[in-house]
Design a protein around this motif. Sequence first.
Motif, mmCIF file in Angstrom:
data_model
loop_
_atom_site.group_PDB
_atom_site.id
_atom_site.type_symbol
_atom_site.label_atom_id
_atom_site.label_comp_id
_atom_site.label_asym_id
_atom_site.label_seq_id
_atom_site.Cartn_x
_atom_site.Cartn_y
_atom_site.Cartn_z
ATOM 1 N N HIS A 176 44.926 49.208 48.776
ATOM 2 C CA HIS A 176 43.668 48.465 48.813
ATOM 3 C C HIS A 176 43.794 47.164 48.017
ATOM 4 O O HIS A 176 44.116 47.205 46.820
ATOM 5 C CB HIS A 176 42.541 49.316 48.247
ATOM 6 C CG HIS A 176 42.375 50.628 48.946
ATOM 7 N ND1 HIS A 176 41.932 50.721 50.251
ATOM 8 C CD2 HIS A 176 42.629 51.900 48.541
ATOM 9 C CE1 HIS A 176 41.891 51.993 50.614
ATOM 10 N NE2 HIS A 176 42.321 52.732 49.603
ATOM 11 N N PRO A 177 43.537 46.029 48.624
ATOM 12 C CA PRO A 177 43.684 44.741 47.914
ATOM 13 C C PRO A 177 42.811 44.625 46.681
ATOM 14 O O PRO A 177 43.209 44.009 45.699
ATOM 15 C CB PRO A 177 43.292 43.714 48.985
ATOM 16 C CG PRO A 177 43.434 44.409 50.284
ATOM 17 C CD PRO A 177 43.137 45.852 50.017
ATOM 18 N N TRP A 178 41.614 45.220 46.680
ATOM 19 C CA TRP A 178 40.710 45.101 45.528
ATOM 20 C C TRP A 178 41.268 45.800 44.300
ATOM 21 O O TRP A 178 40.889 45.493 43.173
ATOM 22 C CB TRP A 178 39.329 45.652 45.875
ATOM 23 C CG TRP A 178 39.332 47.099 46.301
ATOM 24 C CD1 TRP A 178 39.418 47.576 47.565
ATOM 25 C CD2 TRP A 178 39.247 48.239 45.438
ATOM 26 N NE1 TRP A 178 39.397 48.942 47.570
ATOM 27 C CE2 TRP A 178 39.290 49.380 46.283
ATOM 28 C CE3 TRP A 178 39.150 48.417 44.071
ATOM 29 C CZ2 TRP A 178 39.239 50.676 45.780
ATOM 30 C CZ3 TRP A 178 39.098 49.715 43.568
ATOM 31 C CH2 TRP A 178 39.145 50.822 44.410
ATOM 32 N N ALA A 179 42.175 46.739 44.500
ATOM 33 C CA ALA A 179 42.828 47.394 43.362
ATOM 34 C C ALA A 179 44.189 46.765 43.081
ATOM 35 O O ALA A 179 44.604 46.668 41.915
ATOM 36 C CB ALA A 179 42.992 48.894 43.636
ATOM 37 N N ARG A 180 44.878 46.346 44.149
ATOM 38 C CA ARG A 180 46.245 45.833 43.986
ATOM 39 C C ARG A 180 46.262 44.428 43.397
ATOM 40 O O ARG A 180 47.059 44.139 42.497
ATOM 41 C CB ARG A 180 46.959 45.845 45.338
ATOM 42 C CG ARG A 180 48.432 45.506 45.249
ATOM 43 C CD ARG A 180 49.117 45.599 46.603
ATOM 44 N NE ARG A 180 48.634 44.585 47.540
ATOM 45 C CZ ARG A 180 47.871 44.835 48.589
ATOM 46 N NH1 ARG A 180 47.505 46.082 48.836
ATOM 47 N NH2 ARG A 180 47.464 43.873 49.386
ATOM 48 N N LYS A 181 45.395 43.538 43.890
ATOM 49 C CA LYS A 181 45.445 42.139 43.462
ATOM 50 C C LYS A 181 45.148 41.926 41.975
ATOM 51 O O LYS A 181 45.867 41.202 41.289
ATOM 52 C CB LYS A 181 44.495 41.300 44.329
ATOM 53 C CG LYS A 181 44.993 41.083 45.750
ATOM 54 C CD LYS A 181 46.328 40.344 45.751
ATOM 55 C CE LYS A 181 46.859 40.145 47.139
ATOM 56 N NZ LYS A 181 48.196 39.481 47.114
ATOM 57 N N PRO A 182 44.064 42.545 41.429
ATOM 58 C CA PRO A 182 43.844 42.378 39.981
ATOM 59 C C PRO A 182 45.016 42.867 39.143
ATOM 60 O O PRO A 182 45.377 42.235 38.139
ATOM 61 C CB PRO A 182 42.580 43.213 39.733
ATOM 62 C CG PRO A 182 41.885 43.250 41.033
ATOM 63 C CD PRO A 182 42.965 43.281 42.066
ATOM 64 N N ALA A 183 45.623 43.992 39.562
ATOM 65 C CA ALA A 183 46.769 44.510 38.802
ATOM 66 C C ALA A 183 47.946 43.549 38.892
ATOM 67 O O ALA A 183 48.634 43.282 37.884
ATOM 68 C CB ALA A 183 47.154 45.888 39.334
ATOM 69 N N GLU A 184 48.194 43.009 40.086
ATOM 70 C CA GLU A 184 49.312 42.068 40.253
ATOM 71 C C GLU A 184 49.112 40.811 39.409
ATOM 72 O O GLU A 184 50.041 40.320 38.769
ATOM 73 C CB GLU A 184 49.457 41.702 41.729
ATOM 74 C CG GLU A 184 50.012 42.817 42.599
ATOM 75 C CD GLU A 184 50.080 42.436 44.063
ATOM 76 O OE1 GLU A 184 50.743 43.153 44.832
ATOM 77 O OE2 GLU A 184 49.433 41.424 44.447
ATOM 78 N N TRP A 185 47.886 40.289 39.400
ATOM 79 C CA TRP A 185 47.624 39.054 38.646
ATOM 80 C C TRP A 185 47.679 39.280 37.140
ATOM 81 O O TRP A 185 48.131 38.419 36.391
ATOM 82 C CB TRP A 185 46.269 38.478 39.057
ATOM 83 C CG TRP A 185 46.373 37.652 40.302
ATOM 84 C CD1 TRP A 185 45.961 38.001 41.552
ATOM 85 C CD2 TRP A 185 46.971 36.359 40.421
ATOM 86 N NE1 TRP A 185 46.258 37.005 42.446
ATOM 87 C CE2 TRP A 185 46.868 35.985 41.782
ATOM 88 C CE3 TRP A 185 47.561 35.491 39.538
ATOM 89 C CZ2 TRP A 185 47.351 34.763 42.252
ATOM 90 C CZ3 TRP A 185 48.044 34.275 39.994
ATOM 91 C CH2 TRP A 185 47.930 33.924 41.337
ATOM 92 N N PHE A 186 47.202 40.435 36.705
ATOM 93 C CA PHE A 186 47.274 40.750 35.279
ATOM 94 C C PHE A 186 48.735 40.811 34.823
ATOM 95 O O PHE A 186 49.104 40.221 33.803
ATOM 96 C CB PHE A 186 46.583 42.097 35.012
ATOM 97 C CG PHE A 186 46.522 42.466 33.554
ATOM 98 C CD1 PHE A 186 45.429 42.121 32.781
ATOM 99 C CD2 PHE A 186 47.561 43.155 32.950
ATOM 100 C CE1 PHE A 186 45.360 42.455 31.435
ATOM 101 C CE2 PHE A 186 47.514 43.493 31.603
ATOM 102 C CZ PHE A 186 46.407 43.139 30.853
ATOM 103 N N VAL A 187 49.553 41.518 35.579
ATOM 104 C CA VAL A 187 50.976 41.639 35.224
ATOM 105 C C VAL A 187 51.653 40.276 35.283
ATOM 106 O O VAL A 187 52.427 39.902 34.385
ATOM 107 C CB VAL A 187 51.670 42.642 36.166
ATOM 108 C CG1 VAL A 187 53.182 42.626 35.935
ATOM 109 C CG2 VAL A 187 51.115 44.041 35.945
ATOM 110 N N PHE A 188 51.347 39.507 36.318
ATOM 111 C CA PHE A 188 51.971 38.182 36.460
ATOM 112 C C PHE A 188 51.576 37.263 35.312
ATOM 113 O O PHE A 188 52.404 36.519 34.767
ATOM 114 C CB PHE A 188 51.561 37.566 37.796
ATOM 115 C CG PHE A 188 52.067 36.163 37.983
ATOM 116 C CD1 PHE A 188 53.395 35.936 38.315
ATOM 117 C CD2 PHE A 188 51.221 35.072 37.812
ATOM 118 C CE1 PHE A 188 53.873 34.645 38.470
ATOM 119 C CE2 PHE A 188 51.697 33.786 37.965
ATOM 120 C CZ PHE A 188 53.024 33.561 38.295
ATOM 121 N N LEU A 189 50.295 37.309 34.934
ATOM 122 C CA LEU A 189 49.805 36.417 33.874
ATOM 123 C C LEU A 189 50.503 36.690 32.543
ATOM 124 O O LEU A 189 50.959 35.750 31.872
ATOM 125 C CB LEU A 189 48.289 36.604 33.726
ATOM 126 C CG LEU A 189 47.594 35.719 32.685
ATOM 127 C CD1 LEU A 189 47.664 34.263 33.106
ATOM 128 C CD2 LEU A 189 46.138 36.151 32.516
#
Length: 268
Positions: free
Chosen positions: A69-82
């Motif tokens: 689900h993008p709503w769960a995957r995207k925030p996690a990806e951006w947090f890790v990337f940041l």
Amino acid sequence: MSCWETVQSYALRSLGYGERLLPRSDFTLCEQFVLIGSGMIWNVYFGALALLAGFALATLLAVGKASPHPWARKPAEWFVFLFRGSPLFIQFFFAYFAFLALKGPLPVFTPFTSAWAGALVVLFCNTAAYSGEIFFGALQSVPRGDLEAASAYGLTGWRRFRRITWPTMLRLAWPAYTNEAIFLFHATTLVFFTGFPARQQRGDALYYASYFADKTFNPFVPYPILAGYFILLTLGIIALMGTINRRLNRHLPAERRAPMRLRPAFLR
């Protein structure tokens, strides 16, 4: 002052107990050992709390990154990337000035302008990002046969994750996670250089080592003492994580258990 009296006066100075004034002259080796050791209490505080709290968030980030689900995957990806994409030192400075700007309109942020809370938040977020990526890699490596076998036994959803997926993920990730834990404790020395002020001069180990180096003009005594404390701390972490690793792999035959070895990581 005898060495025992020095211990009684300065062993807990970093917590605000004992003598308030630091030694001014005639510095003894005992004073340097005791005061730098006293400052290590803060390094252990930062490392232990950030690691424990970061472990929970890292698990959520790994699950979020693996979610379809993008709503769960995207925030996690951006947090890790940041947090993986920017230097830890810059994160300290950015967080300090952010908390400083927020404490005016929102007084709830006032404690975060001190090292004990603000620096802890930065270390917590940073280690959660790195650990989350480690756990995500391990999550992707969980053998499909294990999951199919669990499904065949009727384990699905949360039960399958709790009893099969999560333990296997931890077992696969543990050696790399041990390195992250060691790096986190070493990174606590950066708090001394950031804008976060130590409350009432209750500094960490590097604060006291720098004090003695400045006063004696001899850095070859306090800094090796500091390094010795961190080596002992690292050995303690390896012993603790090795015990947990043996516990995670207790069901495997002895010849298949990967022993924990001391392999210093010079790059994260």
